[in-house]
Design an enzyme around this catalytic site. Structure first.
Site, PDB file in Angstrom:
ATOM      1  N   TYR A   1      54.043  54.541  10.408  1.00  0.00           N
ATOM      2  CA  TYR A   1      53.294  55.165   9.522  1.00  0.00           C
ATOM      3  C   TYR A   1      52.299  54.038   9.475  1.00  0.00           C
ATOM      4  O   TYR A   1      51.105  54.103   9.585  1.00  0.00           O
ATOM      5  CB  TYR A   1      53.442  55.499   8.571  1.00  0.00           C
ATOM      6  CG  TYR A   1      52.554  55.801   7.324  1.00  0.00           C
ATOM      7  CD1 TYR A   1      50.826  57.073   7.887  1.00  0.00           C
ATOM      8  CD2 TYR A   1      52.617  55.447   6.255  1.00  0.00           C
ATOM      9  CE1 TYR A   1      50.257  56.703   6.749  1.00  0.00           C
ATOM     10  CE2 TYR A   1      51.366  54.947   5.330  1.00  0.00           C
ATOM     11  CZ  TYR A   1      50.316  56.058   6.086  1.00  0.00           C
ATOM     12  OH  TYR A   1      49.426  55.919   4.637  1.00  0.00           O
TER      13      TYR A   1
ATOM     14  N   SER B   1      46.268  51.737   4.182  1.00  0.00           N
ATOM     15  CA  SER B   1      46.888  51.532   3.354  1.00  0.00           C
ATOM     16  C   SER B   1      47.513  50.106   2.767  1.00  0.00           C
ATOM     17  O   SER B   1      47.247  49.834   3.423  1.00  0.00           O
ATOM     18  CB  SER B   1      48.199  52.471   3.493  1.00  0.00           C
ATOM     19  OG  SER B   1      49.130  52.285   2.964  1.00  0.00           O
TER      20      SER B   1
ATOM     21  N   LYS C   1      48.396  52.737  10.680  1.00  0.00           N
ATOM     22  CA  LYS C   1      47.058  51.791  10.660  1.00  0.00           C
ATOM     23  C   LYS C   1      46.169  50.454  10.545  1.00  0.00           C
ATOM     24  O   LYS C   1      45.759  50.439  10.274  1.00  0.00           O
ATOM     25  CB  LYS C   1      47.835  51.985   8.069  1.00  0.00           C
ATOM     26  CG  LYS C   1      48.060  53.360   7.773  1.00  0.00           C
ATOM     27  CD  LYS C   1      46.795  54.238   7.920  1.00  0.00           C
ATOM     28  CE  LYS C   1      46.977  55.146   7.281  1.00  0.00           C
ATOM     29  NZ  LYS C   1      46.016  56.683   7.720  1.00  0.00           N
TER      30      LYS C   1
HETATM   31  P1  NAD Z   1      47.756  65.187   3.577  1.00  0.00           P
HETATM   32  O1  NAD Z   1      48.364  64.545   3.936  1.00  0.00           O
HETATM   33  O2  NAD Z   1      47.617  65.696   1.745  1.00  0.00           O
HETATM   34  O3  NAD Z   1      45.723  65.543   3.751  1.00  0.00           O
HETATM   35  C1  NAD Z   1      46.227  65.014   5.067  1.00  0.00           C
HETATM   36  C2  NAD Z   1      45.632  65.959   5.896  1.00  0.00           C
HETATM   37  O4  NAD Z   1      45.267  65.450   7.207  1.00  0.00           O
HETATM   38  C3  NAD Z   1      46.567  67.100   5.944  1.00  0.00           C
HETATM   39  O5  NAD Z   1      45.376  68.254   5.380  1.00  0.00           O
HETATM   40  C4  NAD Z   1      46.335  67.110   7.291  1.00  0.00           C
HETATM   41  O6  NAD Z   1      46.199  69.176   7.653  1.00  0.00           O
HETATM   42  C5  NAD Z   1      45.292  66.360   8.118  1.00  0.00           C
HETATM   43  N1  NAD Z   1      45.373  66.231   9.480  1.00  0.00           N
HETATM   44  C6  NAD Z   1      46.338  65.233   9.077  1.00  0.00           C
HETATM   45  N2  NAD Z   1      46.678  65.134  10.586  1.00  0.00           N
HETATM   46  C7  NAD Z   1      45.118  66.321  11.539  1.00  0.00           C
HETATM   47  C8  NAD Z   1      44.723  66.285  12.579  1.00  0.00           C
HETATM   48  N3  NAD Z   1      45.503  65.945  13.915  1.00  0.00           N
HETATM   49  N4  NAD Z   1      43.906  67.073  12.819  1.00  0.00           N
HETATM   50  C9  NAD Z   1      43.102  67.640  11.766  1.00  0.00           C
HETATM   51  N5  NAD Z   1      43.830  67.214  10.686  1.00  0.00           N
HETATM   52  C10 NAD Z   1      44.852  66.339  10.229  1.00  0.00           C
HETATM   53  O7  NAD Z   1      47.791  62.585   2.270  1.00  0.00           O
HETATM   54  P2  NAD Z   1      46.506  62.591   1.506  1.00  0.00           P
HETATM   55  O8  NAD Z   1      47.560  62.237   0.422  1.00  0.00           O
HETATM   56  O9  NAD Z   1      45.507  63.025   1.136  1.00  0.00           O
HETATM   57  O10 NAD Z   1      46.661  61.100   2.335  1.00  0.00           O
HETATM   58  C11 NAD Z   1      44.857  61.058   3.230  1.00  0.00           C
HETATM   59  C12 NAD Z   1      44.542  59.965   3.951  1.00  0.00           C
HETATM   60  O11 NAD Z   1      45.149  58.290   3.057  1.00  0.00           O
HETATM   61  C13 NAD Z   1      45.687  59.466   5.251  1.00  0.00           C
HETATM   62  O12 NAD Z   1      45.009  59.055   5.948  1.00  0.00           O
HETATM   63  C14 NAD Z   1      46.887  58.354   4.522  1.00  0.00           C
HETATM   64  O13 NAD Z   1      47.557  57.725   5.636  1.00  0.00           O
HETATM   65  C15 NAD Z   1      45.823  57.944   3.814  1.00  0.00           C
HETATM   66  N6  NAD Z   1      47.190  57.316   2.105  1.00  0.00           N
HETATM   67  C16 NAD Z   1      47.609  57.779   1.934  1.00  0.00           C
HETATM   68  C17 NAD Z   1      48.175  57.858   1.227  1.00  0.00           C
HETATM   69  C18 NAD Z   1      49.251  58.247  -0.198  1.00  0.00           C
HETATM   70  O14 NAD Z   1      49.999  58.150  -0.777  1.00  0.00           O
HETATM   71  N7  NAD Z   1      48.319  59.239   0.039  1.00  0.00           N
HETATM   72  C19 NAD Z   1      48.035  55.933   0.789  1.00  0.00           C
HETATM   73  C20 NAD Z   1      47.494  55.168   1.059  1.00  0.00           C
HETATM   74  C21 NAD Z   1      46.614  55.771   2.270  1.00  0.00           C
HETATM   75  C1  WQD Z   2      56.733  53.824  -5.550  1.00  0.00           C
HETATM   76  C2  WQD Z   2      57.984  52.980  -6.181  1.00  0.00           C
HETATM   77  C3  WQD Z   2      60.115  53.517  -4.727  1.00  0.00           C
HETATM   78  C4  WQD Z   2      60.839  57.644  -5.772  1.00  0.00           C
HETATM   79  C5  WQD Z   2      53.970  55.090   0.082  1.00  0.00           C
HETATM   80  C6  WQD Z   2      54.049  54.219   1.307  1.00  0.00           C
HETATM   81  C7  WQD Z   2      52.584  53.902   1.624  1.00  0.00           C
HETATM   82  C8  WQD Z   2      51.186  54.702   0.564  1.00  0.00           C
HETATM   83  C9  WQD Z   2      52.538  54.899  -1.068  1.00  0.00           C
HETATM   84  C10 WQD Z   2      50.673  56.021   2.396  1.00  0.00           C
HETATM   85  C11 WQD Z   2      58.958  52.558  -5.096  1.00  0.00           C
HETATM   86  C12 WQD Z   2      60.304  54.355  -6.620  1.00  0.00           C
HETATM   87  C13 WQD Z   2      59.885  56.645  -5.258  1.00  0.00           C
HETATM   88  C14 WQD Z   2      62.400  58.003  -6.000  1.00  0.00           C
HETATM   89  C15 WQD Z   2      62.070  55.372  -7.175  1.00  0.00           C
HETATM   90  N1  WQD Z   2      51.552  55.703   1.635  1.00  0.00           N
HETATM   91  N2  WQD Z   2      60.769  55.372  -6.354  1.00  0.00           N
HETATM   92  N3  WQD Z   2      62.744  56.738  -7.422  1.00  0.00           N
HETATM   93  O1  WQD Z   2      57.197  53.487  -1.486  1.00  0.00           O
HETATM   94  O2  WQD Z   2      55.092  52.610  -2.689  1.00  0.00           O
HETATM   95  O3  WQD Z   2      53.784  54.155  -1.135  1.00  0.00           O
HETATM   96  O4  WQD Z   2      53.347  55.865  -0.517  1.00  0.00           O
HETATM   97  O5  WQD Z   2      49.831  54.987   2.986  1.00  0.00           O
HETATM   98  O6  WQD Z   2      51.946  53.601   2.553  1.00  0.00           O
HETATM   99  O7  WQD Z   2      55.048  53.292   1.822  1.00  0.00           O
HETATM  100  O8  WQD Z   2      55.124  54.594  -2.830  1.00  0.00           O
HETATM  101  O9  WQD Z   2      55.562  56.614  -4.204  1.00  0.00           O
HETATM  102  O10 WQD Z   2      57.600  56.409  -2.245  1.00  0.00           O
HETATM  103  O11 WQD Z   2      57.331  54.744  -4.314  1.00  0.00           O
HETATM  104  O12 WQD Z   2      62.631  55.049  -7.513  1.00  0.00           O
HETATM  105  O13 WQD Z   2      62.416  59.103  -6.256  1.00  0.00           O
HETATM  106  O14 WQD Z   2      59.059  54.259  -6.185  1.00  0.00           O
HETATM  107  O15 WQD Z   2      61.504  52.545  -4.853  1.00  0.00           O
HETATM  108  O16 WQD Z   2      59.315  51.844  -5.782  1.00  0.00           O
HETATM  109  P1  WQD Z   2      55.794  53.864  -1.898  1.00  0.00           P
HETATM  110  P2  WQD Z   2      56.685  56.036  -3.382  1.00  0.00           P
END
Ligand code: NAD
Ligand code: WQD
Length: 346
Positions: free
Chosen positions: A157, A132, A161
């Site tokens: 969180y 991330s 990562k």
């Molecule tokens: P998500 O929650 O939709 O998907 C994650 C899936 O993993 C879920 O279906 C959950 O049920 C499953 N899971 C969690 N822990 C588990 C475990 N111990 N055993 C088996 N299954 C398990 O999330 P996503 O948005 O699809 O994210 C996927 C990956 O990408 C994650 O590693 C997340 O940290 C990373 N990521 C997400 C974002 C984002 O904003 N969506 C941003 C950067 C990184």
């Molecule tokens: C985006 C922008 C908020 C909601 C998070 C995790 C990051 C990654 C992606 C997993 C920010 C603003 C949001 C609202 C707002 N996930 N906002 N009103 O915080 O950039 O990133 O998700 O790895 O690790 O931290 O994403 O979508 O929450 O926010 O103004 O109701 O929108 O302040 O500037 P963020 P976000």
């Protein structure tokens, strides 16, 4: 059949989740065979029916917690032909991780360790890891490249990562046959173009794009822009919103990169973002413009833990993976809105 190559089987952890499910479609459409391991802690197995409708192919999900090593081993025993693993499964809520740090370290670290240990035992050597942009913390340099020094993580969180990347780096150093590709996603958003699949979490949405669509459809009365006094072009925070279909495509590129032995190291890092920043207000205006919906929002105070701005330098991914995102903020908003309308009917 003569001349037909056997399909490579990819194990997708977290395959029922948001990015995992979209990536499975991309994998199936590119000729891979897929199995999923997902304990459904933040998802629903019905998504596999949607995948079947879109691709015509059925994907098996093992409803297993990665923290249960003996159950995980059984999956590898039953599937001796796994060619590689894409590891999405993790808990991902920033807020929840502050409330429950032990749960986050347990789930995200133990899940990764069990997975890597089992892969080493069964001789499965290729791993794609979901990291991330949160690993960059409050970066002093923008845009961030893969070599930009990491600032302290802002929450447990994000630390999971950073630690996950470090674990993989050490494993790769010792086990030279093991190959890890770490993909640092920026802000994933948007939905499948069919409008039948998108983000559908069990937890309450807190990310900007679902908050926008939920407000517009009336699930929320209004939404708040967190902060208008940042040192950015309009005072709101800057992020790099990347379409989930572009992310899905990057995972196929990462697998191809490994199978074609294009890696120069057995531990590789890539940024996945569009490479430019969008402010919160610009995102709202893009939503209003593309959908014709007026959004009820107000300006509020800053949210604790938010960095003012982060966006990617994606040149390494473009050059080395041959990956180029196709969509911008408008396509993200269009597809997220279409999915919100479908989701709200169901
Ligand atoms: P998500 O929650 O939709 O998907 C994650 C899936 O993993 C879920 O279906 C959950 O049920 C499953 N899971 C969690 N822990 C588990 C475990 N111990 N055993 C088996 N299954 C398990 O999330 P996503 O948005 O699809 O994210 C996927 C990956 O990408 C994650 O590693 C997340 O940290 C990373 N990521 C997400 C974002 C984002 O904003 N969506 C941003 C950067 C990184
Ligand atoms: C985006 C922008 C908020 C909601 C998070 C995790 C990051 C990654 C992606 C997993 C920010 C603003 C949001 C609202 C707002 N996930 N906002 N009103 O915080 O950039 O990133 O998700 O790895 O690790 O931290 O994403 O979508 O929450 O926010 O103004 O109701 O929108 O302040 O500037 P963020 P976000």
């Amino acid at each position: 059949m003569m001349g037909q190559k056997t399909k490579q089987k990819i194990l997708v952890t977290g395959g029922c989740g948001y990015i995992g499910s979209h990536t499975i479609i991309e994998l199936l459409e590119n000729g891979y065979d897929v199995i999923s391991v997902d304990n459904l802690v933040n998802s629903d197995e019905n998504v596999l029916k949607t995948i079947k409708k879109i691709t015509g192919q059925r994907v098996k999900n093992y409803r297993t917690n990665l923290c249960n090593k003996s159950s995980l081993r059984q999956i590898f025993e039953k599937n001796a032909d796994i060619a590689g693993v894409i590891h999405f499964a993790a808990l991902k809520s920033v807020n929840e991780s502050v409330q429950k740090p032990v749960l986050y370290f347990q789930n995200n670290m133990l899940g990764l360790l069990n997975l890597v240990e089992t892969m080493l035992e069964f001789g499965v050597n290729d791993l794609i890891f979901s990291s991330s942009c949160s690993v960059y913390g409050e970066s002093k340099v923008l845009p961030v490249t893969e070599t930009t020094p990491l600032e302290p993580p802002q929450c447990p969180y994000a630390r999971t990562k950073v630690m996950g990347e470090e674990i993989l780096s050490d494993v790769c150093f010792t086990h030279q046959n093991f190959r890890a590709v770490v993909l640092r996603y920026f802000n994933p958003a948007g939905a499948h173009p069919s409008a039948t699949m998108g983000e559908n979490p069990r937890n309450v949405a807190s990310n900007l794009v679902p908050v926008i669509t939920e407000t517009a459809i009336g699930k929320r009365n209004s939404m708040t822009v967190f902060g208008s006094d940042y040192d950015t072009r309009d005072g709101s925070c800057v992020r790099d919103y990347i379409h989930v279909m572009d992310l899905a495509a990057a995972h196929v590129k990462a697998l191809q990169f490994l199978s074609e032995n294009k890696n120069t190291s057995n531990f590789e890092l890539f940024n996945l973002g569009i490479g430019s920043g969008v402010t919160v207000l610009e995102a709202i205006f893009a939503f209003e413009k593309t959908t014709g919906q007026k959004l009820n929002y107000q300006i509020g105070p800053r949210r604790a833990g938010d960095v003012p701005a982060v966006f990617a330098d994606k040149s390494k991914s473009t050059k080395i993976l041959g990956w180029e995102p196709k969509f911008g903020i408008e396509e993200i908003m269009e597809s997220a809105w279409a999915w919100e309308k479908t989701r709200s009917q169901g």
